[in-house]
Write an enzyme that holds these catalytic residues in place. Structure first.
Site: not given
Length: 647
Positions: A325, A378
């Site tokens: 993330d 990401e």
């Protein structure tokens, strides 16, 4: 749950240790990536006595003790001792304390007379929130996924069909008869597997299930980097969840959050009275947008902690990949900051060199030990070579989310079709950079929250047009180079935004349009898996060829997808207006019969039924620089997949 009570006659012992000097050396060097096997709480037998060995890193503490239900939470009963003068590790063995007992570390420091009760950073199980204690636990589970583990390298390969269904476990399906509670790990496994198999996805990606104090963070504010949340069951229950999906041929990817952590008092923040896990300078150690702490990636022990966490999930829970993330927030020192709010690196730039080193260590270790998994970034900027090998100067990720494609595509589709011709470049621009990285095309949870509306709600027009646009969007996405990711609810035509406190709107499948949309996704996934031209060369220009990218006036694009075998070729034609086009001529690479594999406007999908009767012949009429062409009927707001036959 069984608790173990330790009497005053069973004091803590310090003549037992799971740690070796070599462990300490690697830890201090930042290269110990199995710390979870050494630090934390480990039930064991020492000289015939059952108990638990505790070890915690708190180098600036003056006193550390274990408190728990077994000693009345008193800090003066079981004090740990420093292992040595340099490691900062405190350790000890408590007899009679074992599986299931709740505990914390009581830490005292001379820094501002610091006193705190902390959860164990290495605990593999925590108390059910809102409780904040760690729980002694040694997971035991008999895995039954050997067949999947043997063949998953093929399923996770870069040339494999990878179609990911992103899921938040707490809101996928709930039990209204039982106070709207979410399903637990064992309940959701068969239901989710059946749905994924029916819809045709190859992998499930779950939002973070590491223990987190605030449910509304969706798991992105982690305190337990080695523990699945107790909200849905035990570690063994989560193992069952992964095992069940594996036994049904479904890969499992987990969101993992090394970019920041919350300031909750029982967590990592200010752990031993000093900035231990986080950077001391708030210009580097505090995230101004998320109001959370940023890891000190330059500290060797922190690097060992983070990489150990990643490998722990891959190894103990048999996960097939991690989606890392907020990588952009790690890479840039000025991420989310104004001038004067950040500190340049030693070369005067805004690159976080320590974070880069940590990410490379992560990817190097993960692919060295588990070459059959995927680590996915990401990363929302144009940082170069994110998914390129470390030895070539890259970050070493296997794949990267294509956030630029996602934003451009949604911006285009939200336009009224009458204006789309003025935004044609938003469709075609992605192919200029489509092969710079190994891209995943994501429509994730972030696109259906915070007032953005659901994907369906963002489509223009009446109900018929909204669903036609959404089928067109998915058809274009599944044909575009790159692996696929869709957040739960997208397959149902979810009308409202995602609500983490409520179940998906499963009742919508009682209606024709959502039924048609689900059938469309089923057939898209079936075709995507069956046709190698759609997935075999996703990350190189050899797998894609424009036929016509310039018909902006009619808002039509056409292109070819190719596999390694020259005979593997598919033609894809998209009509982004509600106007049916007849006798629309498209150049094709060969004559003969062409089969209409998919038509998003078929009545089966609740479309209007316009198309080409399933098959047509290419005529020797030159078009688009080719010797043969097809005269097609292009359905309104529709996409066609066509394939040459009898070649």
């Amino acid at each position: 749950m069984t608790s173990f009570i330790c009497s005053d006659s069973a004091p803590i012992r310090h003549d037992v240790s799971r740690l070796t000097d070599h462990d300490v050396y690697l830890f201090k060097q930042g290269t110990h990536f199995r710390l979870h096997e050494k630090l934390g709480a480990h039930p064991m037998t020492s000289e015939g006595t059952e108990g638990t060995y505790f070890a915690v890193w708190a180098p600036n503490a003056e006193q550390v003790s274990v408190i728990g239900e077994f000693n009345g939470w008193q800090p003066d009963v079981h004090e740990l001792a420093p292992r040595d003068d340099q490691s900062g590790i405190w350790e000890g063995f408590i007899a009679g304390v074992g599986q299931g007992a709740l505990y914390k570390y009581h830490i005292e420091s001379g820094w501002h007379r610091y006193r705190a009760d902390k959860g164990d950073p290495f605990a593999c199980y925590w108390e059910m929130p809102p409780g904040t204690s760690s729980r002694i636990w040694q997971p035991r589970y008999a895995w039954q996924d050997a067949e999947w583990m043997k063949r998953r390298q093929r399923a996770n390969a870069l040339d494999a069909p990878i179609s990911i269904y992103e899921v938040h476990l707490g809101s996928w399906r709930r039990v209204p008869e039982e106070d709207n509670r979410p399903l637990n790990y064992r309940e959701i496994a068969p239901a989710l597997a059946a749905h994924v198999l029916e819809t045709g996805f190859t992998h499930v990606e779950i939002l973070p299930i590491m223990e987190h104090p605030f449910y509304g963070s969706w798991g992105y504010q982690v305190v337990g980097y080695f523990a699945p949340t107790a909200r849905y069951g035990t570690p063994e229950d989560f193992m069952y969840f992964v095992d069940y999906l594996h036994r049904n041929g479904i890969g499992v990817i987990l969101d993992w959050v090394p970019s920041h952590f919350p300031g909750d008092g029982h967590g990592l923040a200010y752990f031993d009275g000093t900035y231990l896990f986080e950077h001391a300078d708030p210009k580097k150690g505090f995230h101004p947008e998320w109001k959370s702490y940023i890891f000190n990636y330059g500290r060797h022990e922190v690097r060992s902690f983070l990489v150990s966490s990643a490998l722990h999930w891959l190894e103990r829970y048999h996960l097939d990949g991690l989606r890392v993330d907020a990588v952009a927030s790690m890479l840039y020192l000025d991420y989310g900051r104004k001038p004067g709010e950040w500190i340049p690196n030693e070369h005067g730039g805004n690159e976080n060199l320590d974070a880069i080193a940590m990410l490379r260590s992560l990817n190097e270790a993960a692919y060295r030990d588990h070459p059959d998994v995927q680590i996915i970034a990401e990363e929302s900027t144009a940082w170069p070579m994110v998914s390129r090998p470390i030895y070539l100067g890259g970050l070493g990720f296997g794949m990267k989310w294509n956030m630029g494609w996602m934003h451009d595509t949604l911006r285009y589709f939200t336009q009224d079709p009458v204006y789309r011709k003025h935004h044609h470049n938003e469709l075609t621009f992605s192919l200029w950079y489509a092969f710079n990285e190994n891209f995943v095309l994501p429509f994730s949870h972030d696109e259906v929250v915070h007032g953005k509306g659901s994907l369906l709600d963002r489509m223009p027009g009446d109900e018929w047009q909204k669903f036609a646009n959404l089928r067109l969007l998915y058809g274009y996405m599944w044909a575009h180079p790159g692996k696929k990711l869709l957040f739960m609810g997208g397959e149902l035509g979810q009308w409202g935004e995602w609500n983490h406190d409520a179940s998906l709107d499963w009742h919508r499948l009682e209606h024709a349009f959502p039924q048609g949309l689900q059938r469309w996704l089923q057939d898209l996934n079936r075709c995507y898996r069956a046709e190698r031209a759609l997935h075999e060369i996703d990350f190189a220009a050899d797998g894609f060829e424009w036929v016509d990218a310039h018909d902006w006036e009619k808002s039509i694009i056409s292109f070819l997808r190719r596999g390694r075998d020259p005979e593997q070729v598919l033609l894809v034609v998209c009509n982004f207006t509600p106007v049916e086009r007849t006798n629309y001529r498209i150049g094709v690479p060969c004559g003969g019969a062409w089969q209409e594999l998919l038509n998003s406007d078929a009545e089966l999908y609740a479309g209007s039924g316009q198309g080409n009767f399933g098959r047509l012949e290419a005529a020797p009429i030159p078009q688009h620089g080719r010797y043969h062409s097809l005269a097609l009927t292009l359905p309104p707001l529709g996409v066609l997949y066509l394939k040459p036959v009898d070649r």
